[in-house]
Design an enzyme around this catalytic site. Structure first.
Site, PDB file in Angstrom:
ATOM      1  CG  HIS A 359      -2.219  -0.921   1.087  1.00  0.00           C
ATOM      2  ND1 HIS A 359      -3.421  -0.278   0.482  1.00  0.00           N
ATOM      3  CD2 HIS A 359      -2.424  -2.113   1.261  1.00  0.00           C
ATOM      4  CE1 HIS A 359      -4.358  -1.264   0.335  1.00  0.00           C
ATOM      5  NE2 HIS A 359      -3.507  -2.323   1.166  1.00  0.00           N
ATOM      6  CE  LYS A 550      -7.539  13.584  -0.703  1.00  0.00           C
ATOM      7  NZ  LYS A 550      -7.503  12.400  -1.315  1.00  0.00           N
ATOM      8  NE  ARG A 551      -5.639  10.124   9.472  1.00  0.00           N
ATOM      9  CZ  ARG A 551      -5.363   9.337  10.344  1.00  0.00           C
ATOM     10  NH1 ARG A 551      -5.884   7.964  10.466  1.00  0.00           N
ATOM     11  NH2 ARG A 551      -4.501   9.457  11.366  1.00  0.00           N
ATOM     12  CE  LYS A 556      -4.033  10.709   2.577  1.00  0.00           C
ATOM     13  NZ  LYS A 556      -4.708  10.216   1.444  1.00  0.00           N
ATOM     14  CB  THR A 658     -10.710   4.745  -2.369  1.00  0.00           C
ATOM     15  OG1 THR A 658     -10.454   4.987  -1.070  1.00  0.00           O
ATOM     16  CG2 THR A 658      -9.870   3.416  -2.915  1.00  0.00           C
ATOM     17  CE  LYS A 662     -14.560   6.424  -0.214  1.00  0.00           C
ATOM     18  NZ  LYS A 662     -13.838   6.903   0.798  1.00  0.00           N
TER      19      LYS A 662
HETATM   20  C1  PLP Z   1     -12.572   6.985   1.046  1.00  0.00           C
HETATM   21  C2  PLP Z   1     -12.165   7.320   2.471  1.00  0.00           C
HETATM   22  C3  PLP Z   1     -10.698   7.345   2.960  1.00  0.00           C
HETATM   23  C4  PLP Z   1      -9.597   7.476   1.708  1.00  0.00           C
HETATM   24  O1  PLP Z   1      -9.559   8.567   1.111  1.00  0.00           O
HETATM   25  P1  PLP Z   1      -8.359   9.079   0.270  1.00  0.00           P
HETATM   26  O2  PLP Z   1      -8.676  10.461  -0.714  1.00  0.00           O
HETATM   27  O3  PLP Z   1      -8.241   8.041  -0.817  1.00  0.00           O
HETATM   28  O4  PLP Z   1      -7.228   8.997   1.103  1.00  0.00           O
HETATM   29  C5  PLP Z   1     -10.545   7.922   4.165  1.00  0.00           C
HETATM   30  N1  PLP Z   1     -11.370   8.041   5.049  1.00  0.00           N
HETATM   31  C6  PLP Z   1     -12.663   7.548   4.888  1.00  0.00           C
HETATM   32  C7  PLP Z   1     -13.759   7.746   5.914  1.00  0.00           C
HETATM   33  C8  PLP Z   1     -13.179   7.230   3.476  1.00  0.00           C
HETATM   34  O5  PLP Z   1     -14.341   7.114   3.402  1.00  0.00           O
END
Ligand code: PLP
Length: 813
Positions: A359, A550-551, A556, A658, A662
Site C-alpha cells: 500500500h 482525507k487524512r 496529500k 479511493t 467516490k
Molecule cells: C474513502 C475514505 C478514505 C480514503 O480517502 P483518500 O482520499 O483516498 O485518502 C479515508 N477515510 C474515509 C472515511 C473514507 O471514506
C-alpha cells in the site's frame, strides 16, 4: 403498495416491536432513536441469518475455495442502511416504521460509526468485504475487534484534540459473540529441540504468556441478499482473568494489571496509517490476529479435508499490507512444528496460499521490527525467519554468484543501525503474488522498493487498481442520483457498474444535465445545512463546492490547497468587482495524534477560515469550512455534494486513493496530479473532463535528486511569494505571529512535497475550473461524463480481478 409488500412491512414492524419489547425491555412510548435503531438492526439481522447459515454449510459441502482477507483495519462505518438496501428492504422498512411514528433517517443516524481503521486502507477492506459477498465468493474477513476505534476529533480554536471513540457503549447489534471459538496466542518464552524419532527433531515453542483470541462474527450481506460472508474480529481475553490465586493472596492490583496488559491487545486502534508505530503493543496486535486467523482457517480446513497439503487448492489468504506478514512464519510454524511437514513442502503450502498487497512506497512507512524485540516476543518465528532468509539468500547466491550488493538488498534482515526484520521482504518472498493498488503504483513498485525482487521474480508483481463499492458510495449515499440513473438506464445499472457507460450520450442532453444538476443542488443544500449546524457558517449552495476530504498529511498537500485559498482571497480583495466564481472550500480529515505538522495545517485552515469568512469584502465569493471528525458517515454526506474533488498529492506518493473514485462517481470533477489512480481516472473520463496540473513522478524525482529548493519557485512566482509572506508574518495568526514561520520555511527550504514547485500550476488549473464553471452546460457535461465513465472503479471489478488472477476462485454474479 401491493398486498404482499404491505404484509411484509407489517411483519417487519411486528418483529421490530418484539425486539424492542423483549430484547431491549423498552416500551414503545419510552423508546428513543437509539432503541429503535437497536430493535430494527436486530430484526433485520434475523433476516440474514438463515441465508448465512445455508451459504456457510453449502461452501463446505461443495468444497469451494475460501478467501481469507487479513486486515488490521476495517473502516466499516454504519451498517443499517447497507444491510437493508442489500436485502431490498429499504421501502419495506420505511413503511414498517412510519405507523410507529419513527423516521428511518433518525433511526439510521442513531447507529454508531464503526471506525476500526485509519483511512483508505481500512475502507478498502470494508469495500472488499461487501464486493466479495456481492460476487458470491465464500470469504472471511479477519481483523481485531477494537474496543476503541479511531479517535473522535474535536477542534477547539482550530486545534485538534483526540477523544476516545466508544462505539460499543450501547452494544453492537450486528455481531455474534462466539465465546466457544477461541484460540490461544502465545508470546515470549523459549524454544526447545525435541527428538521425536531417530531422524526427526522438532522445535517446540514454550510461550511465557498466553492470551485468548475470542471470535465476534458479523454477517456481511451482499447485493440482493443472495450471499452472506463473515467478518470475524478477534477480541483479547486473559486466559485466567482473575488470577484467583494471586487474588486470594491479596495481590488484587497485580492480578488485575496482568489481565489489563493482556486484554490491552484489542483495546485501541493505532491512530497512525503512514508510519509504523514502533511500540511492542502494535507487534502484539499483529501477531494476535494473524495467529488467530491462521489457527482458525487451518482448523476448518483440517476438519473438512484432513490434510494441510491441499491448503493452496482450498484456501487463498490475502494480506492487506504487511501488518499480517508474520502469517508467513506462523503458517510455516504450524506446518513444520505442529504437523511435522518437511520444510520444503511447508514452504510450497505457504507460498501457494498467501499473497500480499502493498500500500505504500514511502520509505518511512515500510514496516520493520527490531530483531531483539522479535526474538523476545516471538522467538520461534524469529528462528523461522532466519531459516527462510537462509534458503532465500542461497537461491539468490546461486543465481547471482558474488553479488554482495544484491544479497544485502533483498535480505529479510536489514543490517546497519540495529538489525531489523523487513516485513515487506518477508511478505514478498512468502507470497505467490504481490500487488500494487494502481497502475502507477504497481509500476513504481517494480522500479523502486521491489526492484531487485522484481528482477528475481518477474511474474510476482501484478496490479490490482483499487475500487469502491457502488452500493454504499452511490446507491445509499446518493439516492437522488441513483433514482435519476435508474430512470435513464433501467434497474440494470444497480447490478452492473459498467452499465453506467450508457449515460455518456445523455451528457449532450440539456434536460438530463438539468436534472443531474438539480440532484447535486439538493445534496449541496443538505450539506450546507450540516455546515451551518456544525460551524455556524452560512454557505451558498449555488457556489462551487470544492472538497478535500482525507487524512491530513503533508504528501496529500492540504497546505497547497490552503495557500491557494489565500492567493484567491488576496486576488478577490484586490479586485472585488471582477466576475469571481463563488466557491466554498470544504475540508475534513484527521491528523495522527503525534503528527504535529499535520495538526498545524488544520490550525492554519481554521485561521484562514476565520479571516476569510469574516471579511465583508469577499461576501459570498469565498468561504472556508473545516468539518470536524471525518469518518465514513461524514464522507457519505460530503461526497454526493461535491463539485470539485481535490486529489493533489505530490506525484509518486499516493498509492491509489479511493476518495478520488467516490467523488468522480458522484459527478465531481477532479483537480489532480498525475498520481495514484488519478492517472487511470483521467484515462477513463478523458482529459477535457479532469483538471490535471503539477509535476510528474519523474520530475519530482529529478528535482529531489538535484537538491532543488523552494526558493527558485518563489522567485518565479510573485503570487506565491506574497502568500508565504502573509502567512509567515502572522496575518492569519495575530494572536501568535510566529505560528507558521517554520511551516512556511519548509516551503522556502527543501520543499520535499513540492508545494512551491506546483503552486503556480495549481493556481492556473483552479482558474481553468472557474472558466468551466462559468459555462454551465460545459461543467455539467463534464460532470455527467465523470459519472458515466468511472464504472470500472467498482470494487466488484477489483475483486473479480483478484479472484481470477491471484486467488483462482470463481465469481458468480
Ligand atoms: C474513502 C475514505 C478514505 C480514503 O480517502 P483518500 O482520499 O483516498 O485518502 C479515508 N477515510 C474515509 C472515511 C473514507 O471514506
Amino acid at each position: 403498495m401491493n398486498l404482499d409488500a404491505a404484509g411484509d412491512a407489517a411483519a417487519l414492524r411486528d418483529a421490530i416491536v418484539r425486539k424492542l419489547t423483549y430484547d431491549l425491555g423498552r416500551s414503545r412510548s419510552g423508546a428513543r432513536d437509539r432503541d429503535w435503531f437497536l430493535a430494527t438492526a436486530l430484526a433485520v439481522r434475523d433476516r440474514v441469518i438463515d441465508r448465512w447459515l445455508d451459504v456457510t454449510r453449502a461452501t463446505y459441502e461443495q468444497g469451494e475455495k475460501q478467501v481469507y482477507y487479513l486486515s488490521l483495519e476495517f473502516l466499516v462505518g454504519r451498517l443499517l442502511r447497507d444491510s437493508v438496501s442489500n436485502l431490498g428492504l429499504t421501502e419495506t422498512l420505511k413503511e414498517a416504521l412510519a405507523p410507529l411514528g419513527v423516521d428511518f433517517d433518525a433511526v439510521r443516524l442513531a447507529e454508531s460509526d464503526a471506525a476500526l481503521g485509519n483511512g483508505g486502507l481500512g475502507r478498502l477492506a470494508a469495500c472488499f468485504m461487501e464486493s466479495l459477498a456481492s460476487l458470491n465468493i465464500p470469504a472471511f474477513g479477519y481483523g481485531i475487534r477494537y474496543e476503541h476505534g479511531l479517535f473522535r476529533q474535536i477542534l477547539r480554536e482550530g486545534w485538534q484534540h483526540e477523544y476516545p471513540e466508544d462505539w460499543l457503549t450501547f452494544g453492537n447489534p450486528w455481531e455474534f459473540a462466539r465465546p466457544e471459538i477461541a484460540h490461544d496466542i502465545g508470546f515470549g518464552g523459549s524454544v526447545e529441540s525435541v527428538r521425536v524419532s531417530d531422524n526427526e527433531v522438532r522445535q517446540v515453542w514454550h510461550p511465557a504468556e498466553t492470551v485468548q483470541a475470542v471470535a465476534y462474527d458479523t454477517p456481511v450481506v451482499g447485493w440482493r441478499g443472495r450471499h452472506v460472508n463473515t467478518l470475524r474480529l478477534w477480541s483479547a481475553r486473559a486466559l485466567d482473568p482473575l488470577k484467583l490465586e494471586a487474588f486470594n493472596f491479596g495481590d488484587h492490583v497485580g492480578a488485575l494489571a496482568d489481565r489489563m496488559r493482556q486484554e490491552a491487545i484489542s483495546k485501541v486502534l493505532y491512530p497512525s496509517d503512514e508510519t509504523p508505530a514502533g511500540q511492542e503493543l502494535r507487534l502484539r496486535q499483529e501477531y494476535f490476529f494473524t495467529s488467530a486467523a491462521l489457527q482458525d482457517l487451518v482448523r476448518r480446513h483440517l476438519r473438512v479435508y484432513g490434510d494441510l497439503r491441499s491448503l493452496p487448492e482450498r484456501v487463498a489468504i490475502q494480506l492487506n499490507d504487511t501488518h499480517p506478514a508474520i502469517a508467513i512464519a506462523e503458517l510455516m510454524r504450524i506446518c513444520v512444528d505442529l504437523h511435522g511437514i518437511p520444510w520444503d513442502e511447508a514452504w510450497a503450502i505457504t507460498q501457494g496460499s498467501i499473497s500480499y498487497t502493498n500500500h505504500t512506497l514511502l520509505p518511512e512507512a515500510l514496516e520493520s521490527w527490531a530483531v531483539p524485540l522479535m526474538e523476545r516476543l516471538l522467538p520461534r518465528h524469529m528462528q523461522i525467519i532466519y531459516l527462510i532468509n537462509a534458503h532465500h539468500l542461497d537461491a539468490v547466491r546461486a543465481a547471482h554468484p558474488g553479488d554482495v550488493r544484491l544479497l544485502a538488498s533483498v535480505s529479510l534482515i536489514e543490517e546497519g543501525h540495529g538489525r531489523r526484520v523487513r516485513m515487506g521482504h518477508l511478505a514478498f518472498v512468502g507470497s505467490h503474488k504481490v500487488n500494487g493498488v494502481s497502475a502507477l503504483h504497481s509500476d513504481l513498485l517494480k522500479k523502486t522498493v521491489f526492484r531487485d525482487f522484481h528482477a528475481l521474480a518477474p511474474d510476482r508483481i501484478v496490479n490490482k487498481t483499487n475500487g469502491i463499492t457502488f452500493r454504499r458510495w452511490l446507491q445509499q449515499a446518493n439516492p437522488g442520483l441513483t433514482g435519476l440513473l435508474v430512470d435513464a438506464l433501467g434497474p440494470r445499472v444497480l447490478d452492473d457498474a459498467e452499465a453506467l457507460d450508457g449515460l455518456a450520450p445523455l451528457a449532450e442532453d440539456a434536460g438530463f444535465r438539468d436534472r443531474f444538476a438539480a440532484v447535486k443542488l439538493a445534496n449541496k443544500e443538505a450539506l450546507a445545512a450540516l455546515i451551518r449546524q456544525q460551524l455556524d457558517l452560512r454557505v451558498d449552495p449555488h457556489a462551487m463546492f470544492d472538497v478535500q476530504i482525507k487524512r491530513i498529511h503533508e504528501y496529500k498537500r492540504q497546505l497547497l490547497n490552503i495557500l491557494e485559498t489565500v492567493a484567491l482571497y488576496d486576488a478577490i480583495r484586490a479586485q472585488p468587482h471582477l466576475n469571481w466564481v463563488p466557491r466554498v472550500k470544504i475540508f475534513a480529515g484527521k491528523a495522527a495524534a503525534s503528527y504535529h505538522r499535520a495538526k498545524l495545517i488544520i490550525k492554519l485552515a481554521h485561521d484562514v477560515a476565520r479571516v476569510v469568512n469574516g471579511d465583508p469584502t469577499v461576501r459570498d465569493l469565498l468561504k472556508v469550512a473545516f468539518l470536524p471528525n471525518y469518518n465514513v458517515s461524514l464522507a457519505e454526506m460530503i461526497v454526493p455534494a461535491a463539485d470539485l474533488s481535490e486529489q493533489i498529492s505530490t506525484a509518486g506518493m499516493e498509492a491509489s486513493g479511493t476518495g478520488n473514485m467516490k467523488l468522480a462517481l458522484n459527478g465531481a470533477l477532479t483537480m489532480g496530479t498525475l498520481d495514484g489512480a488519478n492517472v487511470e481516472i483521467r484515462e477513463r473520463v478523458g482529459d477535457p473532463n479532469i483538471f490535471i496540473f503539477g509535476l510528474t513522478t519523474e520530475e519530482v524525482e529529478t528535482r529531489r535528486r538535484d537538491g532543488s529548493h523552494g526558493a527558485a519557485a518563489i522567485q518565479a512566482s510573485p503570487r506565491l511569494g506574497e502568500v508565504l509572506e502573509a502567512v509567515e508574518s502572522g496575518v492569519f495568526s495575530p494572536d501568535d505571529r510566529g505560528r507558521y514561520r517554520e511551516l512556511m520555511a519548509s516551503i522556502r527550504g527543501h520543499d520535499y512535497f513540492m508545494v512551491g514547485a506546483d503552486f503556480d500550476s495549481y493556481f492556473e488549473a483552479q482558474r481553468r475550473a472557474d472558466t468551466r464553471w462559468e459555462d454551465s452546460a460545459a461543467w455539467w457535461r463534464s460532470a455527467v461524463l465523470n459519472t458515466a465513465r468511472v464504472g470500472w472503479f467498482s470494487s466488484d471489478r477489483t475483486i473479480a480481478e483478484y479472484a481470477e488472477e491471484i486467488w483462482r476462485v470463481p465469481v458468480r454474479r
